[in-house]
Scaffold this motif. Structure first.
Motif, PDB file in Angstrom:
ATOM      1  N   THR A 172       0.815  -1.221   0.000  1.00  0.00           N
ATOM      2  CA  THR A 172       0.000   0.000   0.000  1.00  0.00           C
ATOM      3  C   THR A 172       0.843   1.263   0.000  1.00  0.00           C
ATOM      4  N   ILE A 173       1.926   1.282   0.770  1.00  0.00           N
ATOM      5  CA  ILE A 173       2.806   2.459   0.814  1.00  0.00           C
ATOM      6  C   ILE A 173       3.454   2.677  -0.551  1.00  0.00           C
ATOM      7  N   ASP A 174       3.503   3.929  -0.974  1.00  0.00           N
ATOM      8  CA  ASP A 174       4.194   4.271  -2.220  1.00  0.00           C
ATOM      9  C   ASP A 174       5.694   4.324  -1.931  1.00  0.00           C
ATOM     10  N   LEU A 175       6.353   3.182  -2.059  1.00  0.00           N
ATOM     11  CA  LEU A 175       7.763   3.087  -1.690  1.00  0.00           C
ATOM     12  C   LEU A 175       8.650   3.990  -2.541  1.00  0.00           C
ATOM     13  N   ASP A 176       8.231   4.257  -3.764  1.00  0.00           N
ATOM     14  CA  ASP A 176       9.029   5.130  -4.638  1.00  0.00           C
ATOM     15  C   ASP A 176       8.960   6.587  -4.200  1.00  0.00           C
ATOM     16  N   ASN A 177       8.041   6.899  -3.293  1.00  0.00           N
ATOM     17  CA  ASN A 177       7.890   8.276  -2.826  1.00  0.00           C
ATOM     18  C   ASN A 177       8.456   8.476  -1.419  1.00  0.00           C
ATOM     19  N   LYS A 190       7.179   4.588   9.358  1.00  0.00           N
ATOM     20  CA  LYS A 190       6.183   4.459  10.427  1.00  0.00           C
ATOM     21  C   LYS A 190       5.046   5.457  10.230  1.00  0.00           C
ATOM     22  N   TYR A 191       5.410   6.693   9.891  1.00  0.00           N
ATOM     23  CA  TYR A 191       4.392   7.725   9.706  1.00  0.00           C
ATOM     24  C   TYR A 191       3.485   7.393   8.520  1.00  0.00           C
ATOM     25  N   SER A 192       4.057   6.883   7.452  1.00  0.00           N
ATOM     26  CA  SER A 192       3.248   6.478   6.297  1.00  0.00           C
ATOM     27  C   SER A 192       2.290   5.358   6.684  1.00  0.00           C
TER      28      SER A 192
END
Length: 242
Positions: A172-177, A190-192
């Motif tokens: 779900t997290i946009d790892l590229d961002n 953690k915040y994401s």
């Protein structure tokens, strides 16, 4: 059986890498390990490759061309683990500051306790740090207080690097961002996770400073985390577009 993999970033960890890999593989529950190796001149990669012959299909390595940052190492490991169908993905240091015997406790917090992210926490049950200079303990503890105050995130150990993610979090997290590269990366992840509505649980651990090898902490890494938190507060956290 759930597929579990431990991501271990390395740079000059020849004193520790074989011992930490064997300690993980000695655990019950069939843990796999992937080492993200940043071109260590001390021969860390050669040790891992030798062990891969002993532990086929359980031990893997991705070699990179140089010191590209802790954050990018983990993101490389995250993407590989998701692509290979792992259900639970762990972060852990190579130097035994994180006790491999705590891995099942993090797994249980997610698999049984319902957490989406389990954090091996130094500060959720007092201060549980051994062999650090008092100045570093104070800096680390109040860094987490600062992050918690600015971001409003109810996590006591915001810079912890001993964690277990359910795969759906990393999908779900946009790892590229993810922008921070050093220890600020741990805060940003953690915040994401928090902003995207996932459940976070802290699991108390005892953190022991490394006995062998050299710490990678620097003032630049600390500065990135300090100022990065201010910028993070102003950003919108959006899920990855499918």
């Amino acid at each position: 059986m759930d597929k579990k993999i431990v991501i271990i970033p390395t740079y000059n960890e020849k004193e520790n890498i074989e011992k930490i890999i064997r300690a993980v593989f000695a655990l019950e529950g069939e843990y796999h390990v992937i080492v993200i190796e940043d071109g260590s001149p001390d021969g860390t990669a050669s040790i891992v490759k030798r062990l891969m012959e002993e532990f086929p299909q359980r031990l893997f390595i991705i070699e990179r061309t140089g010191k590209l940052g802790l954050g990018t190492a983990y993101i490389t490991g995250f993407k590989w683990a998701v692509d290979h169908g792992y259900d639970y993905i762990f972060e852990m240091d190579a130097d035994f500051s994180h006790n491999p015997e705590d891995l099942p406790r993090l797994y249980e917090a997610c698999a049984v306790g319902g957490a989406d992210l389990a954090i091996g926490s130094r500060y959720c049950n007092g201060i549980s740090v051994i062999n650090w200079p008092i100045g570093r303990v104070i800096m680390s503890y109040y860094a987490s207080v600062y992050v918690r105050t600015i971001l409003g995130m109810r996590v006591y150990d915001t810079t912890a690097g001993f964690k277990c993610y359910k795969r759906k979090v990393l999908e779900t997290i946009d790892l590229d961002n993810i922008r921070m590269k050093g220890y600020g990366f741990q805060i940003e992840m953690k915040y994401s996770t928090y902003r995207l509505g996932f459940k976070i649980q802290e699991v108390p651990i005892i953190f022991v400073d490394r006995k062998e090898g050299t710490s990678k902490m620097s003032s630049g890494i600390f500065g990135e985390a300090f100022w990065g938190v201010m910028l993070l507060k102003m950003r919108k956290i959006k899920p990855r577009k499918i």
